[in-house]
Design a protein around this motif. Structure first.
Motif, PDB file in Angstrom:
ATOM      1  N   UNK A 205       3.340   2.320 -99.222  1.00  0.00           N
ATOM      2  CA  UNK A 205       2.453   2.578-100.358  1.00  0.00           C
ATOM      3  C   UNK A 205       3.102   2.129-101.665  1.00  0.00           C
ATOM      4  N   UNK A 206       3.471   3.056-102.559  1.00  0.00           N
ATOM      5  CA  UNK A 206       3.916   2.682-103.900  1.00  0.00           C
ATOM      6  C   UNK A 206       5.351   2.175-103.976  1.00  0.00           C
ATOM      7  N   UNK A 207       6.171   2.399-102.961  1.00  0.00           N
ATOM      8  CA  UNK A 207       7.582   2.055-103.072  1.00  0.00           C
ATOM      9  C   UNK A 207       8.022   1.074-101.989  1.00  0.00           C
ATOM     10  N   UNK A 208       9.133   0.403-102.285  1.00  0.00           N
ATOM     11  CA  UNK A 208       9.749  -0.526-101.337  1.00  0.00           C
ATOM     12  C   UNK A 208      11.184  -0.074-101.095  1.00  0.00           C
ATOM     13  N   UNK A 209      11.584   0.007 -99.823  1.00  0.00           N
ATOM     14  CA  UNK A 209      12.950   0.363 -99.452  1.00  0.00           C
ATOM     15  C   UNK A 209      13.593  -0.862 -98.807  1.00  0.00           C
ATOM     16  N   UNK A 210      14.748  -1.278 -99.350  1.00  0.00           N
ATOM     17  CA  UNK A 210      15.382  -2.524 -98.918  1.00  0.00           C
ATOM     18  C   UNK A 210      16.779  -2.236 -98.374  1.00  0.00           C
ATOM     19  N   UNK A 211      17.071  -2.767 -97.171  1.00  0.00           N
ATOM     20  CA  UNK A 211      18.371  -2.539 -96.537  1.00  0.00           C
ATOM     21  C   UNK A 211      18.819  -3.797 -95.822  1.00  0.00           C
ATOM     22  N   UNK A 212      20.105  -3.797 -95.403  1.00  0.00           N
ATOM     23  CA  UNK A 212      20.634  -4.852 -94.540  1.00  0.00           C
ATOM     24  C   UNK A 212      20.832  -4.318 -93.130  1.00  0.00           C
ATOM     25  N   UNK A 213      21.346  -3.124 -93.015  1.00  0.00           N
ATOM     26  CA  UNK A 213      21.540  -2.495 -91.724  1.00  0.00           C
ATOM     27  C   UNK A 213      21.950  -1.054 -91.922  1.00  0.00           C
ATOM     28  N   UNK A 214      21.115  -0.112 -91.527  1.00  0.00           N
ATOM     29  CA  UNK A 214      21.400   1.301 -91.754  1.00  0.00           C
ATOM     30  C   UNK A 214      20.376   2.117 -91.005  1.00  0.00           C
ATOM     31  N   UNK A 215      20.430   3.455 -91.165  1.00  0.00           N
ATOM     32  CA  UNK A 215      19.406   4.315 -90.577  1.00  0.00           C
ATOM     33  C   UNK A 215      18.892   5.270 -91.646  1.00  0.00           C
ATOM     34  N   UNK A 216      17.584   5.446 -91.682  1.00  0.00           N
ATOM     35  CA  UNK A 216      16.972   6.240 -92.733  1.00  0.00           C
ATOM     36  C   UNK A 216      15.568   6.657 -92.298  1.00  0.00           C
ATOM     37  N   UNK A 217      14.992   7.609 -93.041  1.00  0.00           N
ATOM     38  CA  UNK A 217      13.646   8.100 -92.747  1.00  0.00           C
ATOM     39  C   UNK A 217      12.787   7.972 -93.996  1.00  0.00           C
ATOM     40  N   UNK A 218      11.529   7.573 -93.793  1.00  0.00           N
ATOM     41  CA  UNK A 218      10.572   7.489 -94.896  1.00  0.00           C
ATOM     42  C   UNK A 218       9.346   8.327 -94.539  1.00  0.00           C
ATOM     43  N   UNK A 219       8.921   9.148 -95.501  1.00  0.00           N
ATOM     44  CA  UNK A 219       7.666   9.888 -95.352  1.00  0.00           C
ATOM     45  C   UNK A 219       6.730   9.444 -96.466  1.00  0.00           C
ATOM     46  N   UNK A 220       5.597   8.830 -96.080  1.00  0.00           N
ATOM     47  CA  UNK A 220       4.687   8.282 -97.078  1.00  0.00           C
ATOM     48  C   UNK A 220       3.246   8.364 -96.572  1.00  0.00           C
ATOM     49  N   UNK A 221       2.742   9.592 -96.430  1.00  0.00           N
ATOM     50  CA  UNK A 221       1.337   9.785 -96.094  1.00  0.00           C
ATOM     51  C   UNK A 221       0.501   9.604 -97.354  1.00  0.00           C
ATOM     52  N   UNK A 222      -0.635   8.948 -97.225  1.00  0.00           N
ATOM     53  CA  UNK A 222      -1.408   8.604 -98.411  1.00  0.00           C
ATOM     54  C   UNK A 222      -1.936   9.826 -99.153  1.00  0.00           C
ATOM     55  N   UNK A 223      -2.145  10.946 -98.460  1.00  0.00           N
ATOM     56  CA  UNK A 223      -2.661  12.143 -99.117  1.00  0.00           C
ATOM     57  C   UNK A 223      -1.565  13.002 -99.748  1.00  0.00           C
ATOM     58  N   UNK A 224      -0.290  12.683 -99.474  1.00  0.00           N
ATOM     59  CA  UNK A 224       0.815  13.424-100.083  1.00  0.00           C
ATOM     60  C   UNK A 224       0.949  13.053-101.552  1.00  0.00           C
ATOM     61  N   UNK A 225       1.465  13.976-102.345  1.00  0.00           N
ATOM     62  CA  UNK A 225       1.691  13.696-103.771  1.00  0.00           C
ATOM     63  C   UNK A 225       3.036  13.012-104.011  1.00  0.00           C
ATOM     64  N   UNK A 226       3.901  13.006-102.992  1.00  0.00           N
ATOM     65  CA  UNK A 226       5.217  12.384-103.124  1.00  0.00           C
ATOM     66  C   UNK A 226       5.491  11.462-101.946  1.00  0.00           C
ATOM     67  N   UNK A 227       6.450  10.557-102.143  1.00  0.00           N
ATOM     68  CA  UNK A 227       7.016   9.738-101.072  1.00  0.00           C
ATOM     69  C   UNK A 227       8.495  10.074-101.001  1.00  0.00           C
TER      70      UNK A 227
END
Length: 369
Positions: A205-227
């Motif tokens: 949605x509104x943000x871009x997450x950029x990596x080369x090699x790692x592990x991470x979690x993204x929560x970005x439901x369209x009805x949520x007020x936050x990402x």
């Protein structure tokens, strides 16, 4: 004129042009200067944090306010203060300290008035949707309609755990593209295969997450007020997709800048306010082998050695005045203790306290017990 920021209070920082530029524009050279300055003056962390909060609270997605409007609002507020000043006899007994706080109040009141006036001219907030990012593109899409996470393997061997009610897509030519771009709606955990020459980007949605090699979690439901972006290993950079287009980089006008996220840190993006907030996890995990924790037993050990061991074990910055605490020693058994309990035990040993500010730990102390 050379500025001595050690003498600055909150009001001074709020009005300082260089400080304002750092908060609003986040240029690389400013980041380097202020991070180094705070490392050398840890006692100023709380003042800096409060000044940042004031400036950020006045930041909105808005059209420029005309200079004559700003001048009018400031003059109007100052005149209001003058009209309410006490009689001359009372004014004479005021202390210099009181006058300084009165001046600070005028300044902040003026800033608040300008911000309020600007809000009435606020432009519509532009938010980016998964549908808009993926429209009219040849993509491979996976949708999790089950009640449990599903495991996916991308063509580059990166692994994704896609949460229920979530979907993810990537280009049919993913393997040959210069960047590895995926599009997310919902929540997913990523374990990215390291390819330094082919950055991996997640458009959520509104943000871009950029990596080369790692592990991470993204929560970005369209009805949520936050990402939310949470890093487990490695580091990622996160920035807003101000263009609203797939393949966008973080150089669009008005972009709040790139935020670097390290292990045990979470970045919360408020969609309406379009602001980032970096926080530590409630229960940080060690990123080193288990035997490191088994060695955390100290007998009259230098405080620096103990703080360095904790910081390295969790990859979390611990800031303190090394000169002030250079002769402090610690006797403690920190094995099997969670991160914040370790901090509690060490701080208690030297008579210090700590506070978490902007994703790092700031130690407050007046010396050793």
């Amino acid at each position: 004129m050379i500025k001595d920021y050690r003498l600055f209070d909150i009001t001074d920082f709020v009005l300082d042009e260089d400080f304002i530029r750092w908060v609003h524009e986040q240029r690389e050279e400013d980041e380097l200067f202020w991070n180094d300055w705070l490392r050398r003056h840890p006692g100023k962390h709380l003042v800096i944090a409060e000044a940042r909060r004031i400036l950020e609270s006045l930041t909105t997605s808005q059209e420029p306010v005309p200079a004559e409007v700003v001048a009018h609002e400031v003059d109007r507020l100052l005149q209001t203060i003058r009209d309410q000043q006490p009689a001359p006899a009372l004014r004479r007994v005021r202390s210099r300290h009181t006058r300084r706080y009165a001046a600070a109040a005028v300044i902040l009141l003026a800033l608040a008035g300008i911000a309020y006036f600007a809000l009435t001219r606020q432009a519509p907030i532009r938010q980016v949707s998964y549908a808009a990012l993926t429209a009219h593109r040849q993509l491979v899409e996976n949708v999790n309609t089950s009640g449990s996470p599903i495991r996916l393997t991308l063509p580059d061997s990166s692994v994704i755990e896609l949460a229920p009610d979530s979907r993810i897509a990537y280009a049919a030519g993913f393997d040959s593209a210069r960047t590895r771009d995926v599009y997310l709606s919902g929540q997913a955990f990523f374990d990215v295969a390291r390819m330094p020459n082919r950055p991996f980007r997640v458009f959520a949605n509104d943000i871009v997450t950029k990596v080369l090699g790692t592990s991470f979690c993204i929560r970005s439901f369209e009805n949520d007020t936050t990402i939310q972006v949470t890093v487990r290993t490695g580091k990622v950079s996160v920035y807003t997709n101000t263009s609203g287009r797939a393949g966008a980089e973080n150089n669009a006008p008005g972009n709040p800048g790139e935020v670097i996220l390290a292990p045990n840190q979470r970045l919360v993006y408020e969609k309406t306010a379009q602001k980032f907030q970096k926080v530590l996890l409630e229960n940080p995990l060690m990123i080193v082998p288990a035997e490191v924790d088994r060695n955390m037993v100290y007998e009259e050990a230098p405080l620096k050695k103990v703080f360095d061991a904790i910081a390295n074990a969790y990859d979390i910055s611990i800031v303190y005045d090394e000169d002030l605490l250079q002769y402090c020693t610690v006797t403690a058994d920190l094995r099997k203790e969670p991160f914040y309990r370790k901090l509690d035990l060490v701080c208690r040993a030297v008579g210090a306290t700590y506070e978490v500010i902007e994703g790092q730990v700031v130690i407050q102390a007046s010396g050793c017990n």
